[in-house]
Design a protein around this motif. Structure first.
Motif, PDB file in Angstrom:
ATOM      1  N   GLY A   1       2.166  12.331   0.244  1.00  0.00           N
ATOM      2  CA  GLY A   1       1.780  13.682   0.641  1.00  0.00           C
ATOM      3  C   GLY A   1       2.962  14.631   0.552  1.00  0.00           C
ATOM      4  O   GLY A   1       2.849  15.766   0.092  1.00  0.00           O
ATOM      5  N   LEU A   2       4.096  14.144   1.002  1.00  0.00           N
ATOM      6  CA  LEU A   2       5.303  14.981   0.959  1.00  0.00           C
ATOM      7  C   LEU A   2       5.647  15.347  -0.472  1.00  0.00           C
ATOM      8  O   LEU A   2       5.868  16.513  -0.804  1.00  0.00           O
TER       9      LEU A   2
ATOM     10  N   MET B   1     -15.720  11.110  -0.117  1.00  0.00           N
ATOM     11  CA  MET B   1     -15.266   9.727  -0.096  1.00  0.00           C
ATOM     12  C   MET B   1     -15.072   9.207  -1.518  1.00  0.00           C
ATOM     13  O   MET B   1     -14.095   8.539  -1.819  1.00  0.00           O
TER      14      MET B   1
ATOM     15  N   ALA C   1       1.213   6.983   2.632  1.00  0.00           N
ATOM     16  CA  ALA C   1       0.487   8.251   2.485  1.00  0.00           C
ATOM     17  C   ALA C   1       1.384   9.461   2.759  1.00  0.00           C
ATOM     18  O   ALA C   1       1.291  10.481   2.081  1.00  0.00           O
ATOM     19  N   SER C   2       2.250   9.335   3.736  1.00  0.00           N
ATOM     20  CA  SER C   2       3.104  10.474   4.073  1.00  0.00           C
ATOM     21  C   SER C   2       4.058  10.805   2.926  1.00  0.00           C
ATOM     22  O   SER C   2       4.234  11.965   2.568  1.00  0.00           O
ATOM     23  N   ALA C   3       4.651   9.758   2.394  1.00  0.00           N
ATOM     24  CA  ALA C   3       5.607   9.984   1.312  1.00  0.00           C
ATOM     25  C   ALA C   3       4.910  10.631   0.125  1.00  0.00           C
ATOM     26  O   ALA C   3       5.399  11.600  -0.468  1.00  0.00           O
TER      27      ALA C   3
ATOM     28  N   HIS D   1      -2.603  16.169   0.720  1.00  0.00           N
ATOM     29  CA  HIS D   1      -2.858  15.139   1.716  1.00  0.00           C
ATOM     30  C   HIS D   1      -4.090  14.315   1.394  1.00  0.00           C
ATOM     31  O   HIS D   1      -4.346  13.307   2.010  1.00  0.00           O
TER      32      HIS D   1
ATOM     33  N   ARG E   1      -9.926  11.710   2.535  1.00  0.00           N
ATOM     34  CA  ARG E   1     -10.222  11.393   3.922  1.00  0.00           C
ATOM     35  C   ARG E   1     -10.839  12.623   4.575  1.00  0.00           C
ATOM     36  O   ARG E   1     -10.653  13.740   4.097  1.00  0.00           O
ATOM     37  N   ILE E   2     -11.500  12.417   5.676  1.00  0.00           N
ATOM     38  CA  ILE E   2     -12.149  13.532   6.341  1.00  0.00           C
ATOM     39  C   ILE E   2     -11.872  13.517   7.829  1.00  0.00           C
ATOM     40  O   ILE E   2     -11.991  12.478   8.474  1.00  0.00           O
TER      41      ILE E   2
ATOM     42  N   ALA F   1      -2.419  19.227   7.937  1.00  0.00           N
ATOM     43  CA  ALA F   1      -2.677  17.830   7.626  1.00  0.00           C
ATOM     44  C   ALA F   1      -3.776  17.720   6.579  1.00  0.00           C
ATOM     45  O   ALA F   1      -4.137  16.628   6.183  1.00  0.00           O
TER      46      ALA F   1
ATOM     47  N   CYS G   1      -7.021  14.983   2.140  1.00  0.00           N
ATOM     48  CA  CYS G   1      -7.738  14.935   3.403  1.00  0.00           C
ATOM     49  C   CYS G   1      -8.317  16.318   3.650  1.00  0.00           C
ATOM     50  O   CYS G   1      -7.649  17.317   3.360  1.00  0.00           O
TER      51      CYS G   1
ATOM     52  N   ARG H   1       0.872  -1.181   0.000  1.00  0.00           N
ATOM     53  CA  ARG H   1       0.000   0.000   0.000  1.00  0.00           C
ATOM     54  C   ARG H   1       0.895   1.213   0.000  1.00  0.00           C
ATOM     55  O   ARG H   1       1.775   1.341   0.855  1.00  0.00           O
ATOM     56  N   PRO H   2       0.674   2.125  -0.931  1.00  0.00           N
ATOM     57  CA  PRO H   2       1.542   3.309  -0.995  1.00  0.00           C
ATOM     58  C   PRO H   2       1.531   4.055   0.340  1.00  0.00           C
ATOM     59  O   PRO H   2       0.497   4.149   0.987  1.00  0.00           O
TER      60      PRO H   2
END
Lengths: 346, 346
Positions: free
Chosen positions: A50-51, A83, A46-48, A56, A88-89, A111, A58, A43-44
DNA sequence: ATCGATTCTGAAAACGTTTACAGTATTCAG
DNA sequence: CTGAATACTGTAAACGTTTTCAGAATCGAT
């Protein structure tokens, strides 16, 4: 946790290919990659992501109180739209406090990609706070200052209050009380003024003793109703000479609940002694001794509208040609139940 | 957006010093750095930090329905604890659907450090789903299989149901009905069985026609009550020979609301014709024609307990000496209002 | 076969942090 | 004043992605 490197190695390709295949591009060894991904349960991160992307996926949703069914439905509407777009929420309650809201935003801002908010306060400091976030923002239900500078979704408070007033007038009421929310909010003001204006146009004046203004809270609703009772405005001796009110309009659901609590405690009979109508439907409104007639709002649709506005703005964020600010006003409707009747002795 | 590099440059130090000073270490040029940070309005990038540390400082909370006041209070309790620890919270509703829950978890898992969940289903597949996340998990209210392998917080359902049964018995009821939730859930089973067992111990049998079992939903509550009415169990001719029930226990608040709706529609008078008691308090319970007597739960405290358990587990996550699994059971209490009375003709 | 156009590929840089490591300034004892 | 111990500092690598760029493979037409 497996990384994209592990997948690439197992599939015998470079990480770039894996990334591309994940992005939907055409890749020769797609099948091998798919296999490797499912073998490793990759699973990829998310932080990477997002960076790298500066996104994000979200969004933050801030409401005064998630336990209020109106806000719960609103959030539901927002969720539904986002969704499906892979967002994300984060939902948080401000408790109607600017300070709490400010802190929440501080914690959440880096975030999320955007904010949907029912601001606790409509003042200038809220406007500044939101503007400083430098992110797409959509206001719901309330505004912030005269020139908010954000997209806005709300309902036609004026028509709703007018409908309530017209309905009471049509039943024959002439002595009417009102419990209103804070006048430094759009819904507070709009509902209050439209209600009174409609009565005034029909030649009905509301005496200042029958006007209560305060927080949009259950607690204030109760206190206001108690005052009306103590002042003899409600439930006074039912003699012909009584000067009290025969109907009461309450400007939102939480205040209405508080008021009903007080009225019930005082043994006031609805609608025999008092007709009762309020803005906003609420859970169980139809179960009460006298099911409550309300002005109801399309909360889910408001959520959808807010999400759509926000998505559009997220899409164009940063680019020069921002779409113009939009203010979407949704209609409300009068839901007639059994808490209103003709006034006694009329 | 300003980065740590900008701060470092402005303060005339290396990025390492900035990072260290932010982490609370001693640094010679702390003052200059502080100044630069506030001048630039620098905020550390959450994604970069998350990437580097492998932590998100965010937890997912999944409940069946955030609009249910019990869950709303529960979430509030969880929030209270986590907020003070610098954690963000993502709340989502599963709608009591395994599929929705599974999708939510899939979306959220790599954005959070831990999961607090009231699982929609208590079966093995939920256990596997949660175990596969490979993150700290705390279960609330419900379990997943006999050996969940996760920390668990719930309430003493058995005592609660027993208290309800004892109370009805003490009022003199002998013909009692029950509307229960799904028996493949811990609260569903525990409440059902404890209630019936308590009655049985007092020599009271509940006929199968007076037992309704289904979803924990308002809709099922209404249908179940309607059936009872149609079967003549409730509100039948009040002659002495009536064989119907004189009291009804409903196993949670949403079902209770549905049942009340149906009873009200059928004109059943509570508590004159029927005593009514349910598990879980709910908003406005005290406002109904007959304020409802309930078994109430310490939702906020449950949230606190769950958060504490989760924090402890997050702290030790990955290390070899995991704290032992804990199962915290909180007490419930009987809140007596006015929906129960002695049975008619007793 | 050859060539050009097209499609795909991998190496490497970047995103903004934290932190190990090695190095430099400071302090302290003698 | 010297040297050792201590306190701080900066460089550079790493975290897991996406994406640019240049190059390799394939394709179609001649």
């Amino acid at each position: 946790m497996a990384t994209i490197h592990d997948v690439a190695k197992l599939a015998g390709v470079s990480i770039a290919s894996v990334s591309r295949m994940l992005a939907g591009e055409n890749v020769r060894s797609a099948e091998a990659i798919r296999q490797a991904i499912s073998d490793l349960g990759y699973r990829p991160n998310a932080s990477a992501r997002g960076l790298r992307l500066g996104k994000h996926h979200c969004i933050a949703v801030i409401v005064p109180d998630i336990a209020n069914p109106y806000f719960a439905a609103l959030v539901r509407g927002i969720e539904e739209r986002f969704m499906t777009q892979g967002f994300r929420i984060i939902v948080a309650s401000s408790d109607e406090q600017f300070s709490a809201e400010s802190e929440l935003l501080g914690n959440l801002v880096d975030a999320v990609d955007a904010i949907a908010i029912v601001p606790a306060e409509e003042g200038e400091r809220t406007r500044r706070l939101l503007a400083a976030l430098n992110k797409p923002v959509v206001l719901i239900d309330r505004s912030v200052g005269d020139e908010p500078g954000f997209d806005l979704v709300n309902v036609d408070n004026t028509s709703g209050a007018k409908a309530a007033a017209d309905y009471l007038l049509s039943l024959g009421h002439r002595r009417i009380g009102i419990i209103s929310g804070r006048q430094d909010t759009v819904p507070g003001r709009a509902r209050h003024q439209a209600f009174l204006a409609t009565l005034a146009a029909a030649g009905v004046d509301v005496p200042v003793e029958a006007i209560k203004i305060g927080e949009f809270s259950r607690d204030f609703g109760r206190r206001a109703a108690q005052e009306l009772i103590q002042q003899g405005q409600i439930g006074a001796a039912p003699g012909a000479g009584a000067a009290g009110i025969t109907a009461l309009f309450v400007a939102n659901n939480t205040m209405a609940q508080g008021a009903l609590l007080a009225l019930h405690a005082a043994g006031v009979s609805i609608p025999r002694e008092l007709s009762f109508i309020c803005f906003d439907d609420f859970d169980l409104a139809e179960l009460l001794p006298a099911p409550v007639t309300v002005i109801s709002r399309p909360a889910i649709a408001e959520g959808h509208a807010a999400a759509d506005l926000l998505l559009r703005r997220i899409e164009h964020f940063g680019s020069t040609n921002q779409p113009p600010l939009e203010h979407k006003v949704l209609p409300v409707s009068l839901t007639i139940r059994q808490s209103c009747a003709a006034p006694p002795f009329n």
